[in-house]
Scaffold this motif. Structure first.
Motif: not given
Length: 420
Positions: A205-231
């Motif tokens: 259970a904890f490793y499943t949560g880890y995998g979800t959270f780790a990728f979310d860190l990468f994906a959300l950071t990339t998308m958020y800062f791409v939007s900021v750079q476009y701004e």
């Protein structure tokens, strides 16, 4: 990206705390030429996959498997299989694309854009990065609390029903566990070695949560800062207006034609840089997009259904099963909103570039600069097709999330009505 860490606009504490940063860092410790953190994750993926496959054998072994007070365990187990598969797949994507993920961290650098009117807005980057870092801390806390509730509730449940050990129809009760996977072992054998199975399911259970959270860190950071750079790019284009006050270093209307041409060439180069990074991110995350939407949609169907059944069975909202289902529903809804909102935000900011270009004072410029502006508009229009889609005509965005929620609860209503 050696030596660039201090120039990132986001705090890396959470990234390093869970080991995600070290997993993609080319300077991390290595054994036999392989990243230690990546190798550990590969081993954990193999172990959790083997454990999941073993648990599916329980459905076909013919062993009597009686759970106490669980009439809907099959639905729940199927949802957990989806979560385990998605979590392991996300971690696999990070491991296999470590070099590309490390490169994409560059979009969070304050010096990512070369144009001096963009780099002059470092304060804006720092403020956005601080907000995102605070959100990640709360998001991690929510996941930890949810997983902890999954780990604690079986102990409470087993203690509550510690008296009788036999099921009414014969056989033994199988003790409640973290995920309650079915194994091809008799209930007596399972209960004898319960501590080992409990530890295995906790780790799963904890490793499943880890995998979800780790990728979310990468994906959300990339998308958020791409939007900021476009701004920031849009701000630089708006600075071309005569007398514009955009909060940038200078007023571009004061530039001579040669400097203005150099400014536009720099912006064109920055647009191409962002496009390359965004395309690389979509290439990595595209296979996960549909799976993520389907997984969260299944959660938004299963969890309310299970909550209703728990309330009907226990006569109260305040019971152990309902608590963890509410937490799980919250995570599924939050993930769906985050992904859909940020994908739409990136598309909106990208489309706003053309409007910012057209809004500049291009009529006063010479023909060479007008051609550059036209070239930039055509190039940016060609980039508009770069969107993450679940079907050829459906983008991942907030309207799609609204449709998923409506469809999910329509299905939920049908299921409940048929059961009643």
């Amino acid at each position: 990206m050696p030596g660039e860490e201090n120039r990132l606009a986001i705090d890396l504490t959470v990234f390093k705390l869970i080991g995600m940063y070290q997993m993609v860092d080319p300077d991390s410790p290595k054994v036999c030429g392989r990243n230690v953190y990546a190798s550990v994750n590969v081993a954990l993926i193999v172990c959790t996959t083997a454990m999941t496959v073993l648990s599916t054998c329980g459905f076909f072994s013919g062993v009597r498997d009686t759970f106490r007070n669980n009439d809907f365990d099959v639905v729940l187990i199927l949802f957990y299989y989806v979560c385990i598969g998605v979590g392991n797949y996300k971690t696999t994507v990070l491991v296999l694309n470590a070099a590309e993920v490390w490169t994409l961290f560059g979009v969070a650098r304050v010096s990512f854009l070369g144009n001096r009117y963009c780099t002059g807005n470092r304060r804006r980057m720092a403020d956005r990065g601080a907000s995102l870092s605070r959100f990640f801390a709360w998001y991690l806390a929510l996941i930890v609390v949810t997983l902890t509730s999954y780990a604690i509730i079986p102990l409470v449940t087993n203690h509550r029903y510690a008296g009788p050990t036999s099921a009414p129809g014969g056989g033994a009760y199988r003790k409640s566990n973290v995920i309650n996977l079915r194994y091809p072992f008799a209930a007596d054998t399972y209960n004898t070695y319960y501590p080992a199975f409990y530890a295995m399911e906790c780790a799963l259970a904890f490793y499943t949560g880890y995998g979800t959270f780790a990728f979310d860190l990468f994906a959300l950071t990339t998308m958020y800062f791409v939007s900021v750079q476009y701004e920031l790019l849009a701000s630089a284009f708006r600075a071309l207006e005569r007398g514009a006050d955009t909060g940038t270093v200078d007023d571009c209307s004061l530039l001579n034609e040669e400097e203005l041409q150099e400014h536009l060439l720099s912006l064109i180069s920055d647009c191409q840089t962002i496009y390359k990074h965004l395309k690389k991110f979509y290439d990595i995350s595209r296979p996960i997009g549909l799976i993520q939407v389907l997984g969260d949609a299944s959660g938004m169907i299963c969890m309310p259904y299970l909550i209703v059944l728990c309330v009907q069975k226990n006569g109260s909202v305040f019971n152990t099963e309902t608590i963890r289902f509410v937490f799980t529903l919250g995570i599924a809804g939050l993930q769906s909103y985050m992904y859909c909102n940020l994908f739409q935000l990136v598309s909106d900011k990208k489309e706003a570039i053309n409007f910012a270009i057209y809004s500049c004072d291009w009529t006063r410029m010479n023909i060479r600069i007008k051609k550059l502006i036209l070239l930039l508009m055509r190039m940016n229009t060609a980039c508009d097709n770069l969107k993450l889609k679940v079907t050829p005509s459906k983008n991942i965005d907030l309207p799609m999330l609204a449709n998923v929620i409506r469809s999910s609860y329509s299905i939920l209503s049908v299921i409940i009505n048929r059961k009643n």
